[in-house]
Motif scaffolding. Structure first.
Motif, short mmCIF file in Angstrom:
data_model
loop_
_atom_site.label_atom_id
_atom_site.label_comp_id
_atom_site.label_asym_id
_atom_site.label_seq_id
_atom_site.Cartn_x
_atom_site.Cartn_y
_atom_site.Cartn_z
N UNK A 1 -9.09 -0.18 -1.48
CA UNK A 1 -9.14 -1.26 -0.49
C UNK A 1 -8.20 -0.95 0.68
N UNK A 2 -7.01 -0.50 0.37
CA UNK A 2 -6.05 -0.17 1.43
C UNK A 2 -6.54 0.99 2.28
N UNK A 3 -7.07 2.03 1.63
CA UNK A 3 -7.52 3.21 2.37
C UNK A 3 -8.75 2.92 3.22
N UNK B 1 -4.77 1.17 11.97
CA UNK B 1 -4.74 2.39 12.79
C UNK B 1 -5.42 2.13 14.13
N UNK B 2 -6.55 1.46 14.08
CA UNK B 2 -7.30 1.14 15.30
C UNK B 2 -6.48 0.25 16.23
N UNK B 3 -5.81 -0.75 15.67
CA UNK B 3 -4.98 -1.64 16.49
C UNK B 3 -3.77 -0.91 17.05
N UNK B 4 -3.17 -0.03 16.27
CA UNK B 4 -2.03 0.74 16.75
C UNK B 4 -2.42 1.64 17.92
N UNK B 5 -3.60 2.22 17.85
CA UNK B 5 -4.07 3.09 18.93
C UNK B 5 -4.30 2.29 20.20
N UNK B 6 -4.76 1.03 20.06
CA UNK B 6 -4.95 0.17 21.24
C UNK B 6 -3.62 -0.17 21.87
N UNK B 7 -2.58 -0.40 21.04
CA UNK B 7 -1.25 -0.72 21.56
C UNK B 7 -0.64 0.46 22.30
N UNK B 8 -0.90 1.68 21.81
CA UNK B 8 -0.34 2.88 22.42
C UNK B 8 -1.02 3.24 23.73
N UNK C 1 0.84 -1.21 0.00
CA UNK C 1 0.00 0.00 0.00
C UNK C 1 0.87 1.25 0.00
N UNK C 2 2.14 1.08 0.38
CA UNK C 2 3.07 2.21 0.37
C UNK C 2 3.71 2.39 -1.00
N UNK C 3 4.16 1.26 -1.59
CA UNK C 3 4.70 1.30 -2.95
C UNK C 3 4.90 -0.11 -3.48
N UNK C 4 4.95 -0.24 -4.82
CA UNK C 4 5.15 -1.56 -5.43
C UNK C 4 6.51 -2.13 -5.04
N UNK C 5 6.55 -3.45 -4.82
CA UNK C 5 7.78 -4.13 -4.44
C UNK C 5 7.86 -5.47 -5.17
N UNK C 6 9.09 -5.97 -5.32
CA UNK C 6 9.28 -7.30 -5.92
C UNK C 6 9.42 -8.33 -4.81
N UNK C 7 9.44 -9.60 -5.18
CA UNK C 7 9.52 -10.69 -4.22
C UNK C 7 10.76 -10.57 -3.35
N UNK C 8 11.91 -10.26 -3.96
CA UNK C 8 13.15 -10.19 -3.17
C UNK C 8 13.09 -9.04 -2.16
N UNK D 1 9.33 -9.27 -11.30
CA UNK D 1 7.90 -9.01 -11.22
C UNK D 1 7.68 -8.06 -10.05
N UNK D 2 7.02 -6.98 -10.32
CA UNK D 2 6.75 -5.97 -9.30
C UNK D 2 5.27 -6.06 -8.92
N UNK D 3 5.00 -6.22 -7.64
CA UNK D 3 3.62 -6.40 -7.17
C UNK D 3 3.09 -5.09 -6.62
N UNK D 4 1.82 -4.85 -6.88
CA UNK D 4 1.16 -3.68 -6.31
C UNK D 4 -0.31 -3.99 -6.09
N UNK D 5 -0.94 -3.17 -5.27
CA UNK D 5 -2.36 -3.39 -4.97
C UNK D 5 -3.20 -3.16 -6.22
#
Length: 129
Positions: free
Chosen positions: A111-113, A121-128, A60-67, A102-106
């Protein structure tokens, strides 16, 4: 309308308990089809794995390959490829060939947003807290 509700909407009611006989009809009108529900369940099952969830967050941040994903997740490339195949078959990813890689992206950044980021975000707030 779902196939199990082939009766006309006027026939659908609950005469035993419900004081509002139109309540079931209102809900029946907006129920997703079985096909839509099956597709949503398939996608949710694909996401319901911690590794695949992390892959989706990374992509969701940027396309990445398998490696790159392999290094990021500290996993073997075959293990990452296995998870990518599941996400691809669920229709959540696209793959773009870049030379040998091969570069993978959403497939859908919406869907990510709307799904991934609010949950994380909700889980991170519970951890904090």
């Amino acid at each position: 309308m779902p196939t199990h509700l082939k009766r006309s909407l006027e026939e659908i009611s609950c005469e035993v308990y419900n004081s509002d006989p139109t309540r079931v009809r209102r809900v029946a009108k907006v129920m997703p089809s079985e096909e839509t529900s099956d597709e949503a369940a398939r996608q949710l099952k694909a996401v319901a794995d911690p590794v695949r969830l992390r892959i989706l967050c990374a992509l969701s941040k940027e396309p990445l390959c398998v490696c790159e994903l392999s290094v990021l997740l500290n996993m073997s490339m075959p293990a990452v490829s296995h998870h990518l195949r599941i996400l691809l078959s669920a229709g959540l990813l696209k793959v773009r060939k870049e030379g040998k890689f091969a570069c993978y992206h959403l497939r859908d950044s919406h869907f990510a947003r709307t799904t991934l980021q609010p949950i994380l975000r909700s889980l991170s707030q519970k951890e904090e807290a």
